[in-house]
Design an enzyme around this catalytic site. Structure first.
Site, short mmCIF file in Angstrom:
data_model
loop_
_atom_site.label_atom_id
_atom_site.label_comp_id
_atom_site.label_asym_id
_atom_site.label_seq_id
_atom_site.Cartn_x
_atom_site.Cartn_y
_atom_site.Cartn_z
N GLY A 1 0.82 -1.28 0.02
CA GLY A 1 0.03 -0.17 -0.06
C GLY A 1 0.99 1.31 -0.06
O GLY A 1 0.49 2.44 0.47
N LYS B 1 -16.93 -14.81 -9.17
CA LYS B 1 -16.41 -13.42 -9.37
C LYS B 1 -17.37 -12.16 -9.57
O LYS B 1 -17.14 -11.08 -9.36
CB LYS B 1 -15.29 -13.60 -10.46
CG LYS B 1 -14.69 -12.21 -10.89
CD LYS B 1 -13.43 -12.47 -11.72
CE LYS B 1 -12.61 -11.25 -12.14
NZ LYS B 1 -11.22 -11.38 -12.34
N MET C 1 -3.63 -6.94 -7.17
CA MET C 1 -3.20 -7.98 -7.87
C MET C 1 -4.18 -8.98 -8.64
O MET C 1 -4.06 -10.35 -8.50
CB MET C 1 -2.01 -8.62 -7.37
CG MET C 1 -1.12 -7.62 -6.78
SD MET C 1 -0.37 -6.82 -8.17
CE MET C 1 0.94 -7.97 -8.86
N ARG C 2 -5.24 -8.37 -9.26
CA ARG C 2 -6.34 -9.26 -9.58
C ARG C 2 -6.81 -8.64 -11.03
O ARG C 2 -6.84 -7.60 -10.85
CB ARG C 2 -7.26 -9.37 -8.53
CG ARG C 2 -8.53 -10.12 -8.76
CD ARG C 2 -9.19 -10.25 -7.53
NE ARG C 2 -8.54 -10.88 -6.41
CZ ARG C 2 -8.39 -12.18 -6.27
NH1 ARG C 2 -9.01 -12.95 -7.20
NH2 ARG C 2 -7.64 -12.72 -5.36
N LEU C 3 -7.44 -9.60 -11.90
CA LEU C 3 -7.78 -8.96 -13.25
C LEU C 3 -9.32 -8.35 -12.73
O LEU C 3 -10.16 -8.86 -12.32
CB LEU C 3 -8.13 -9.84 -14.39
CG LEU C 3 -6.89 -10.25 -15.33
CD1 LEU C 3 -7.18 -11.28 -16.27
CD2 LEU C 3 -6.48 -9.07 -15.98
N ASN D 1 -4.96 2.30 -13.32
CA ASN D 1 -3.95 1.39 -12.84
C ASN D 1 -2.67 1.64 -13.06
O ASN D 1 -2.30 2.64 -13.89
CB ASN D 1 -4.13 -0.12 -13.50
CG ASN D 1 -3.11 -1.15 -12.56
OD1 ASN D 1 -3.09 -1.13 -11.59
ND2 ASN D 1 -2.53 -1.86 -13.82
N HIS E 1 1.41 0.44 -13.09
CA HIS E 1 2.17 -0.71 -13.33
C HIS E 1 3.63 -0.42 -13.25
O HIS E 1 4.23 0.41 -14.06
CB HIS E 1 1.56 -1.55 -14.85
CG HIS E 1 2.37 -2.61 -14.77
ND1 HIS E 1 2.08 -3.96 -14.21
CD2 HIS E 1 3.27 -3.24 -15.50
CE1 HIS E 1 2.57 -4.98 -14.58
NE2 HIS E 1 3.56 -4.68 -15.41
C1 GAR Z 1 3.47 -1.44 -7.44
O1 GAR Z 1 4.74 -1.41 -7.81
C2 GAR Z 1 2.60 -1.55 -8.39
O2 GAR Z 1 2.99 -0.73 -9.66
C3 GAR Z 1 2.39 -2.97 -8.59
O3 GAR Z 1 2.43 -3.59 -7.62
C4 GAR Z 1 3.03 -2.63 -6.50
C5 GAR Z 1 2.51 -2.36 -5.24
O4 GAR Z 1 3.04 -1.69 -4.35
N1 GAR Z 1 1.29 -3.27 -9.61
C6 GAR Z 1 1.32 -4.17 -10.55
O5 GAR Z 1 2.38 -4.84 -10.64
C7 GAR Z 1 -0.05 -4.57 -11.33
N2 GAR Z 1 0.12 -5.46 -12.15
P1 GAR Z 1 2.47 -0.89 -3.25
O6 GAR Z 1 1.67 -1.99 -2.51
O7 GAR Z 1 3.51 -0.64 -2.19
O8 GAR Z 1 1.88 0.44 -3.76
#
Ligand code: GAR
Length: 188
Positions: A13, A66, A91-93, A108, A110
């Site tokens: 988070g 879902k 982390m879910r579609l 989102n 990434h």
């Molecule tokens: C972040 O790096 C975000 O870009 C990635 O998860 C991490 C969450 O970090 N998201 C993905 O890979 C989505 N496909 P956080 O919980 O510290 O914000």
């Protein structure tokens, strides 16, 4: 107009916290109505509670499908008058149910220069390929895996054989790029 948002997260988070702190500083004009996590007990819950932001912990496996999981989410979003869904390490579609309820309103972040390295562990994928430059992408969410229309990108130099250093640069950029991009988006 203050944008009313919900932040969805599955893990630490840190992006949620960056968004919440940017709002507190008066830089991002938004109001986080609630945080939703699909991973009860994730660290994002602790962060949100500390900041006094309501959190809903919803484990998808406790729903019969879902569709039922996302219908519950939509019900809560609507009760809270949420206008935008901000994915921050969710982390879910996202399924058609939620996508159609919030068309062009789900964003989102990434940790790669999409379309390179979609999906899980984008930083690990980039390092395994030996790329010298990677980055961060903010995009609209569609039914694919990290495939929606790109809104903003920034680059990061890969620190060879040093995942922790590379990851730290990516997170730093994410926190700036996400808050700045959301501010642009909410202004329009
Ligand atoms: C972040 O790096 C975000 O870009 C990635 O998860 C991490 C969450 O970090 N998201 C993905 O890979 C989505 N496909 P956080 O919980 O510290 O914000």
């Amino acid at each position: 107009m203050v944008a009313k948002i919900a932040v969805f997260a599955s893990g630490s988070g840190s992006n949620f916290q960056a968004i919440a702190e940017s709002i507190e500083r008066g830089e991002l004009t938004a109001n986080i109505g609630l945080v939703i996590t699909d991973k009860p007990g994730a660290f994002v819950v602790t962060r949100a509670e500390k900041m006094g932001i309501p959190v809903l912990e919803l484990a998808p496996k406790t729903f019969e499908s879902k569709v039922a999981y996302e219908e519950k989410i939509i019900e809560v979003l609507q009760e809270n008058n949420i206008e935008w869904v901000i994915l921050a390490g969710y982390m879910r579609l996202v399924g058609e149910t939620l996508l159609s309820a919030y068309e062009n309103r789900i964003i989102n972040i990434h940790p790669s220069l999409l379309p390179s390295f979609p999906g899980k562990d984008a930083i690990g994928q980039a390092m395994a390929h030996g790329v010298k430059i990677t980055g961060v992408t903010v995009h609209f969410v569609d039914a694919g895996m990290d495939t929606g229309k790109i809104i903003a990108q920034g680059t990061v130099d890969v620190v060879e054989d040093d995942r922790a250093a590379t990851e730290s640069s990516i997170h730093k950029l994410e926190h700036e790029l996400y808050t700045n991009t959301l501010q642009q988006l909410f202004k329009n």
